[in-house]
Design a protein around this motif. Structure first.
Motif, short mmCIF file in Angstrom:
data_model
loop_
_atom_site.label_atom_id
_atom_site.label_comp_id
_atom_site.label_asym_id
_atom_site.label_seq_id
_atom_site.Cartn_x
_atom_site.Cartn_y
_atom_site.Cartn_z
N MET A 169 2.62 12.99 -32.35
CA MET A 169 3.69 13.10 -32.89
C MET A 169 4.37 14.39 -33.24
SD MET A 169 5.52 10.38 -33.50
CE MET A 169 5.15 8.39 -33.16
N SER A 170 5.42 14.85 -32.94
CA SER A 170 5.99 16.18 -33.09
C SER A 170 7.23 16.03 -34.40
CB SER A 170 6.97 16.86 -31.88
OG SER A 170 5.78 16.88 -30.81
N LYS A 171 7.11 17.27 -35.08
CA LYS A 171 7.98 17.07 -36.21
C LYS A 171 9.05 18.08 -35.87
CE LYS A 171 7.86 18.26 -41.29
NZ LYS A 171 7.19 18.76 -42.33
N TYR A 172 10.45 17.81 -36.09
CA TYR A 172 11.80 18.50 -35.96
C TYR A 172 12.49 18.62 -37.18
CZ TYR A 172 10.89 19.35 -30.96
OH TYR A 172 10.30 19.59 -29.66
N ALA A 173 13.32 19.61 -37.24
CA ALA A 173 14.38 19.72 -38.25
C ALA A 173 15.45 19.85 -37.46
CB ALA A 173 14.25 20.92 -39.11
N PHE A 174 16.65 19.33 -37.92
CA PHE A 174 18.09 19.10 -37.32
C PHE A 174 18.93 19.61 -38.54
CE2 PHE A 174 15.46 15.69 -35.68
CZ PHE A 174 15.75 15.88 -34.46
N LEU A 175 19.98 20.61 -37.97
CA LEU A 175 20.74 21.34 -38.95
C LEU A 175 22.23 21.27 -38.21
CD1 LEU A 175 20.82 22.94 -41.40
CD2 LEU A 175 20.89 24.92 -40.21
N VAL A 176 22.95 20.51 -38.61
CA VAL A 176 24.35 20.03 -38.17
C VAL A 176 25.49 20.45 -39.26
CG1 VAL A 176 25.48 18.12 -37.02
CG2 VAL A 176 23.13 18.20 -36.90
N TYR A 177 26.55 20.95 -38.56
CA TYR A 177 27.76 21.07 -39.42
C TYR A 177 28.28 19.71 -39.78
CZ TYR A 177 32.29 23.05 -40.63
OH TYR A 177 33.47 23.68 -41.31
N ARG A 237 12.25 11.45 -41.63
CA ARG A 237 11.39 11.79 -42.45
C ARG A 237 11.92 11.29 -43.97
NH1 ARG A 237 10.66 16.58 -45.65
NH2 ARG A 237 8.55 16.53 -46.61
N GLU A 238 11.20 10.44 -44.73
CA GLU A 238 11.58 9.84 -45.98
C GLU A 238 11.28 11.09 -47.05
OE1 GLU A 238 10.35 6.26 -48.75
OE2 GLU A 238 11.48 5.57 -46.97
N THR A 239 12.40 11.53 -47.70
CA THR A 239 12.32 12.29 -48.83
C THR A 239 12.68 11.72 -50.26
OG1 THR A 239 14.75 13.03 -48.48
CG2 THR A 239 12.78 14.46 -47.53
N GLN A 240 13.33 10.66 -50.06
CA GLN A 240 13.61 9.78 -51.43
C GLN A 240 13.41 8.35 -51.00
OE1 GLN A 240 17.37 10.65 -53.59
NE2 GLN A 240 17.70 12.12 -51.76
N PRO A 241 12.59 7.75 -51.94
CA PRO A 241 12.43 6.11 -51.71
C PRO A 241 13.83 5.54 -51.58
CG PRO A 241 10.98 7.13 -53.30
CD PRO A 241 11.93 8.23 -52.97
N ALA A 242 13.92 4.91 -50.60
CA ALA A 242 15.16 4.09 -50.32
C ALA A 242 15.24 2.84 -51.34
CB ALA A 242 15.38 3.68 -49.00
N ALA A 243 14.21 2.27 -51.60
CA ALA A 243 14.24 0.94 -52.36
C ALA A 243 14.60 1.30 -53.86
CB ALA A 243 12.73 0.19 -52.46
N GLU A 244 14.30 2.40 -54.18
CA GLU A 244 14.58 2.91 -55.54
C GLU A 244 16.16 3.05 -55.75
OE1 GLU A 244 12.47 6.25 -56.92
OE2 GLU A 244 10.36 5.16 -56.64
N GLN A 245 16.98 3.29 -54.53
CA GLN A 245 18.60 3.39 -54.99
C GLN A 245 19.09 2.01 -55.00
OE1 GLN A 245 19.28 6.54 -55.07
NE2 GLN A 245 17.22 6.91 -54.79
N GLU A 295 15.18 16.05 -41.29
CA GLU A 295 13.80 16.17 -40.67
C GLU A 295 13.48 14.84 -40.04
OE1 GLU A 295 11.01 18.09 -43.08
OE2 GLU A 295 12.01 19.90 -43.47
N GLY A 296 12.52 14.87 -38.94
CA GLY A 296 12.01 13.66 -38.49
C GLY A 296 11.11 13.86 -37.52
N TRP A 297 10.40 12.53 -36.97
CA TRP A 297 9.23 12.80 -36.17
C TRP A 297 9.70 12.18 -34.90
CZ3 TRP A 297 5.07 15.21 -38.12
CH2 TRP A 297 5.29 15.33 -39.51
#
Length: 615
Positions: free
Chosen positions: A5-13, A33-41, A262-264
């Motif tokens: 796997m490759s890790k990428y960052a995307f920056l978009v207006y 890439r998960e930065t916050q657990p979705a199940a807690e929202q 960010e994602g893979w």
């Protein structure tokens, strides 16, 4: 093996972010890439709860579909196609199905209550409460009593105007008629009856059954007409969850003007992805993968090992830095299953059934079911071959049939119980040593060559002891060469187990490792005795059923063979069910406990789940 796997960052207006996400979803390759657990929202929890409700009702509808299909096997069940559905329409449809199921449950409860009352009042025969009311108006009270028949006194008929109504299972049911205000003093239990007469209760039961039939008919119609629409609603919720999750994982920079994500992505697809980003004017950068990253796991194995991935997933996925052990345990699992089942007849049956289902029901099989049947074919073929070691065929021995081909095969492959016992132990030693080799390889790949030396020392020590025990002429036990091998292994085990640490600490860790190895290795090897024990017990049960089928058959022309076949079929069906279950569970236990432990398997990886349209 695990896909790189490759890790990428995307920056978009921010004004282009929605368009960017749509294009990313069309591409369907980026695992966000998960930065916050979705199940807690809270809003995400609502979506998950809605999907859980939906999955429950879909299972019930599919069960109804199976029942309708079984009612008329000649006419295939045709489901209505999915209709375009919004979240509001899907929610309303789901609510109606839940309401129907709830109302049907209420009607079933009501019917049970009515039947209970009807059973209680039927003991008193047919009567109308209107007659009892008229007697009360005339000044007479009617009381209902029960007592054991042995205690019923016929004198009550004169003193209390008693009338016997019924007698069931030594219990007498009787009534008394007395002027109002003068209760009868009788040594009997006063009965409490329902408020309705038997005729009225039967009418209530009929109406409740009609109501149930109407509700069930509506639900059955929805199972045919709306099931695929509900599946479309489930897909809609799934896509909605994925979309909201991506927004949740997005980091807002520069006063919410820039969106950072960010994602893979599989390394094989990174060039295609970069070209797509460049052509649309989006900025992306490849990032360095760190040991702390939770890299998603995607398998890429050959056709044989791919069938055993479902067994790997039953335990847990490996970490990205680990080896994928699926192709390494797959041959062992196949052999272990064959030895545990241990009957060529059972193996042939599994092979033929799985092959027949694939051949004649191929179009009806789901994509998830086909690899399962292929796995059953392989395990059946393994059992067919392993059964030749003992000659078992549905509990009988093919080597006692006097067939020349089988007699020749017996001389070449047949093993007695002692040899089967030794074979199980040998396979255990081989798999454990193989697991230790994988452990050393994995540590060398992850941390460097020095970190695998201690495990290599144990492998060399154990192999030298085995060679000295089995081939003393080649390597005499504790001879000069063997002593040198032991000394070298001791240096690796006690001084090089933790490179860079204090030598005294290394010695302490080596002693602890020695204690664990001494106490655990023997138990690990003995665990493989189950390969012999399960095959032996299954064969004994099969032969017992054969003896019962022959011994319990009466000497009647038609009835005798029929009973023999019936006992044979039922007995072996039970034995096959029990043995197949054991032959699957116990090799899985050997894989997950003995093999994975000695392989240094940690696990805990997350599955590769790209952001894409679910259709």
């Amino acid at each position: 093996m695990i896909v790189k796997m490759s890790k990428y960052a995307f920056l978009v207006y921010h004004k282009e972010y929605e368009t960017f996400l749509n294009r990313m979803r069309d591409m369907g390759a980026v695992h966000v890439r998960e930065t916050q657990p979705a199940a807690e929202q809270p809003h995400m929890q609502q979506l998950l709860a809605e999907r859980k409700r939906l999955q429950t009702q879909l299972r019930l509808l599919k069960k109804i579909q199976e029942e309708k299909a079984n009612e008329d096997k000649k006419k295939p069940l045709t489901l209505a196609p999915a209709r375009p559905v919004t979240e509001e329409e899907g929610a309303a449809l789901l609510n109606r199905i839940e309401q129907l199921n709830e109302q049907i449950g209420e009607q079933h409860t009501l019917q049970q209550s009515i039947r209970k009352d009807l059973a209680a009042i039927s003991l008193w025969g047919e009567f109308e409460y209107g007659n009892i009311t008229r007697l009360q108006t005339a000044g007479y009270d009617v009381a209902f009593f029960t007592c054991p028949s042995s205690r019923y006194d016929t004198a009550w008929e004169d003193t209390h105007c008693a009338f016997v109504i019924n007698e069931v299972q030594s219990v007498t049911y009787f009534i008394t008629i007395a002027p109002c205000g003068t209760p009868a003093e009788i040594d009997a239990e006063r009965a409490k009856l329902p408020d309705s007469s038997p005729a009225r209760l039967r009418e209530q039961l009929r109406l409740a059954q009609e109501r149930t039939d109407a509700l069930s008919g509506e639900l059955a119609a929805m199972a045919v007409n709306d099931c695929r629409t509900l599946e479309a609603y489930d897909t809609l919720l799934s896509n909605d969850f994925a979309w909201k999750n991506v927004h949740l994982q997005t980091v807002r920079e520069a006063g919410d003007r820039l969106m950072l994500l960010e994602g893979w992505i599989p390394a094989a697809q990174e060039k295609e992805m970069e070209q797509a980003m460049d052509s649309n004017g989006y900025f992306c950068r490849k990032l360095k993968v760190t040991p702390e990253d939770d890299v998603p796991i995607q398998f890429r194995n050959n056709r044989f090992a791919r069938l055993f991935e479902l067994i790997s997933r039953l335990y847990m996925l490996p970490k990205y830095s680990e080896l994928d052990l699926t192709p390494f345990f797959a041959p062992f699992f196949m052999i272990f299953f064959g030895l545990c089942l241990g009957d060529s007849g059972y193996g042939l049956l599994l092979l033929l059934v799985a092959s027949g289902v694939k051949l004649f029901m191929n179009r009806k099989l789901s994509p998830q079911m086909r690899p399962v049947l292929s796995l059953v074919q392989i395990l059946g073929a393994s059992t067919l071959v392993c059964g030749l070691l003992t000659g078992a065929f549905f509990g009988a021995s093919i080597y006692d049939w006097g067939i020349p081909a089988f007699d020749a095969l017996k001389e070449k492959v047949a093993l007695d119980n002692n040899q089967m016992f030794m074979l199980a132990l040998i396979l255990g030693v081989v798999q454990i040593l193989f697991g230790m080799c994988l452990n050393a390889t994995n540590r060398i790949i992850r941390f460097g060559f020095a970190h695998g030396l201690s495990t290599i020392g144990w492998i060399v020590l154990l192999l030298s002891m085995g060679v000295s025990f089995l081939l003393p002429s080649v390597l005499p036990m504790f001879g000069t060469v063997h002593t040198i091998v032991i000394a070298v292994s001791g240096v690796l085990i006690f001084l090089l187990n933790s490179p860079g640490k204090n030598p005294l600490l290394n010695i302490g860790l080596g002693l602890w490792d020695t204690y664990n190895m001494a106490t655990g290795l023997l138990g690990d090897v003995l665990s493989y005795v189950r390969l012999f024990a399960l095959g032996l017990s299954g064969g004994i049960l099969a032969s017992v059923f054969n003896s019962l089928a022959v011994g319990m058959s009466p000497d009647i022309v038609v009835v005798g063979p029929l009973i023999t076949v019936l006992i044979f079929v039922i007995g072996h069906a039970v034995n096959i069910f029990m043995n197949v279950l054991g032959a699957f569970v116990h090799p899985m236990r050997l894989t997950f406990v003995e093999f994975f432990k000695n392989s240094g398997y940690e696990g805990g990886g997350s599955a590769y789940n790209p952001f894409k349209w679910n259709r």
